[in-house]
Write a protein that holds these residues in place. Structure first.
Motif, PDB file in Angstrom:
ATOM      1  N   ASN A  16       7.086 -92.724  28.500  1.00 46.20           N
ATOM      2  CA  ASN A  16       7.445 -91.340  28.185  1.00 46.20           C
ATOM      3  C   ASN A  16       6.467 -90.700  27.203  1.00 46.20           C
ATOM      4  O   ASN A  16       6.533 -89.496  26.972  1.00 46.20           O
ATOM      5  CB  ASN A  16       8.857 -91.296  27.600  1.00 46.20           C
ATOM      6  CG  ASN A  16       9.913 -91.771  28.589  1.00 46.20           C
ATOM      7  OD1 ASN A  16       9.852 -91.425  29.776  1.00 46.20           O
ATOM      8  ND2 ASN A  16      10.860 -92.567  28.123  1.00 46.20           N
ATOM      9  N   PHE A  17       5.582 -91.518  26.619  1.00 43.98           N
ATOM     10  CA  PHE A  17       4.618 -90.996  25.666  1.00 43.98           C
ATOM     11  C   PHE A  17       3.210 -91.404  26.100  1.00 43.98           C
ATOM     12  O   PHE A  17       2.990 -92.514  26.570  1.00 43.98           O
ATOM     13  CB  PHE A  17       4.895 -91.528  24.249  1.00 43.98           C
ATOM     14  CG  PHE A  17       6.225 -91.099  23.692  1.00 43.98           C
ATOM     15  CD1 PHE A  17       6.361 -89.885  23.040  1.00 43.98           C
ATOM     16  CD2 PHE A  17       7.345 -91.904  23.856  1.00 43.98           C
ATOM     17  CE1 PHE A  17       7.579 -89.486  22.527  1.00 43.98           C
ATOM     18  CE2 PHE A  17       8.566 -91.505  23.350  1.00 43.98           C
ATOM     19  CZ  PHE A  17       8.699 -90.297  22.678  1.00 43.98           C
ATOM     20  N   LYS A  18       2.282 -90.507  25.931  1.00 43.50           N
ATOM     21  CA  LYS A  18       0.893 -90.780  26.319  1.00 43.50           C
ATOM     22  C   LYS A  18       0.122 -91.318  25.112  1.00 43.50           C
ATOM     23  O   LYS A  18      -0.680 -90.619  24.497  1.00 43.50           O
ATOM     24  CB  LYS A  18       0.237 -89.502  26.863  1.00 43.50           C
ATOM     25  CG  LYS A  18       0.860 -89.002  28.160  1.00 43.50           C
ATOM     26  CD  LYS A  18       0.145 -87.756  28.684  1.00 43.50           C
ATOM     27  CE  LYS A  18       0.762 -87.273  29.992  1.00 43.50           C
ATOM     28  NZ  LYS A  18       0.079 -86.065  30.511  1.00 43.50           N
ATOM     29  N   ASP A  19       0.421 -92.568  24.772  1.00 48.68           N
ATOM     30  CA  ASP A  19      -0.269 -93.198  23.645  1.00 48.68           C
ATOM     31  C   ASP A  19      -1.684 -93.592  24.052  1.00 48.68           C
ATOM     32  O   ASP A  19      -1.956 -93.936  25.213  1.00 48.68           O
ATOM     33  CB  ASP A  19       0.479 -94.446  23.176  1.00 48.68           C
ATOM     34  CG  ASP A  19       1.808 -94.111  22.517  1.00 48.68           C
ATOM     35  OD1 ASP A  19       1.833 -93.145  21.737  1.00 48.68           O
ATOM     36  OD2 ASP A  19       2.792 -94.805  22.790  1.00 48.68           O
ATOM     37  N   THR A  20      -2.597 -93.538  23.090  1.00 41.95           N
ATOM     38  CA  THR A  20      -3.972 -93.995  23.297  1.00 41.95           C
ATOM     39  C   THR A  20      -4.065 -95.429  22.808  1.00 41.95           C
ATOM     40  O   THR A  20      -4.007 -95.683  21.597  1.00 41.95           O
ATOM     41  CB  THR A  20      -4.970 -93.106  22.541  1.00 41.95           C
ATOM     42  OG1 THR A  20      -4.804 -91.737  22.976  1.00 41.95           O
ATOM     43  CG2 THR A  20      -6.398 -93.548  22.800  1.00 41.95           C
TER      44      THR A  20
END
Length: 310
Positions: A16-20
């Protein structure tokens, strides 16, 4: 940030989150992060700056071993940026509400707490982690404190009667997740807390004479506090209730006395065995020397064999 082309970028732990996130190594050792990632300078409007080491802007990937993600996020549609709590690891933050100022001071928070307690301060111990605190501090100070063992009190959402026969399985699981030997992790003090269980996890260095570095010790605590330790569903959920970093254990006078007794007993037994063997040898030697019979001369035997009948 300098180019990180040798690193493999991977998906974050939460879809659900676009973490790097980047896969760095096969282990969870954080000591080499500074060789791969740069120091980041955070510059304020006033011109003051604050340097962030990799341990202060990266957090461990909860599903991939040896992977790390940026703890800096866009604030939705706002033009501002969200900084995770990891940026103030081992940092004393001073809030000057009267003058609307915030101050940062790099320090060893564990050592600072010990020093405050020695000075008679009534400040709360850092061992208890409130539910809204996600991570303990990581040491970036050049001054190390001696850590001989780590005590962690863990609460699990399963009852103690179910957990008791599975203690060994859970201990092995923790050691694998921490990437340490199974002999370094010991579970004890299993108690019931309603429908939950409270258990103490004791982690010791690989060798009895060795110590944990500050970074390694607080990294172990961080994995539990940040729920980076993965456990099967049958163990339920877990929560780090408290932890304590203890110095090397000193032997008591009673233990030293017992060790001396054991050594003295061993020396006495060795001396007794040597004297006994020497006595047996002397007895055998005396018997040999007191024998009145002499062997028949070989020349006489040969001469008798050559005699001819009459």
């Amino acid at each position: 940030m300098r180019e990180a082309s040798p690193l493999k970028q991977i998906d974050g732990p939460d879809p659900n989150f676009k973490d790097t996130c980047f896969r760095v190594a096969s282990s969870n050792d954080v000591s080499g992060l500074s060789k791969i990632f740069p120091t980041v300078e955070m510059v304020f409007k006033s011109g003051q700056s604050w340097l962030l080491s990799p341990e202060n802007y990266l957090f461990r990937h909860s599903k991939v071993r040896g992977a790390y993600c940026l703890g800096v996020f866009p604030n939705g549609k706002d033009h501002t940026t969200l900084l995770g709590g990891i940026v103030v690891r081992n940092t004393l933050v001073v809030y000057d509400r009267e003058n609307s100022k915030v101050g940062f001071w790099r320090t060893n928070c564990s050592e600072l707490s010990d020093r405050l307690h020695m000075d008679g301060s009534t400040s709360p111990s850092p061992a208890t982690l409130p539910s809204n605190v996600s991570t303990p501090t990581l040491n970036t100070s050049s001054r190390e404190i001696q850590i001989g063992q780590i005590n962690l009190d863990i609460q699990l959402t399963v009852n103690s009667s179910y957990l008791k026969p599975r203690i060994e399985e859970l201990s092995k699981l923790f050691s694998e997740e921490l990437d340490v030997k199974s002999s370094q992790v010991n579970l004890s003090n299993l108690t019931s807390k309603g429908n939950n269980s409270l258990i103490r996890v004791l982690v010791v260095p690989s060798e009895p004479s060795s110590l944990f570095s500050n970074v390694t010790a607080t990294s172990i605590v961080s994995q539990f506090s940040n729920h980076q330790i993965k456990v099967p569903d049958n163990f339920g959920n877990y929560q780090l209730v408290s932890y304590k970093l203890e110095p090397p254990r000193k032997r008591t006078r009673w233990e030293m006395k017992n060790i001396l007794v054991v050594i003295a007993t061993a020396i006495i037994i060795v001396v007794f065995v040597v004297l006994l063997a020497y006595g047996v040898w002397l007895v055998w030697k005396c018997k040999q020397s007191s024998n009145p019979y002499k062997p028949v001369d070989e020349a006489i035997i040969i001469a008798e064999q050559e005699m001819q009948p009459l």
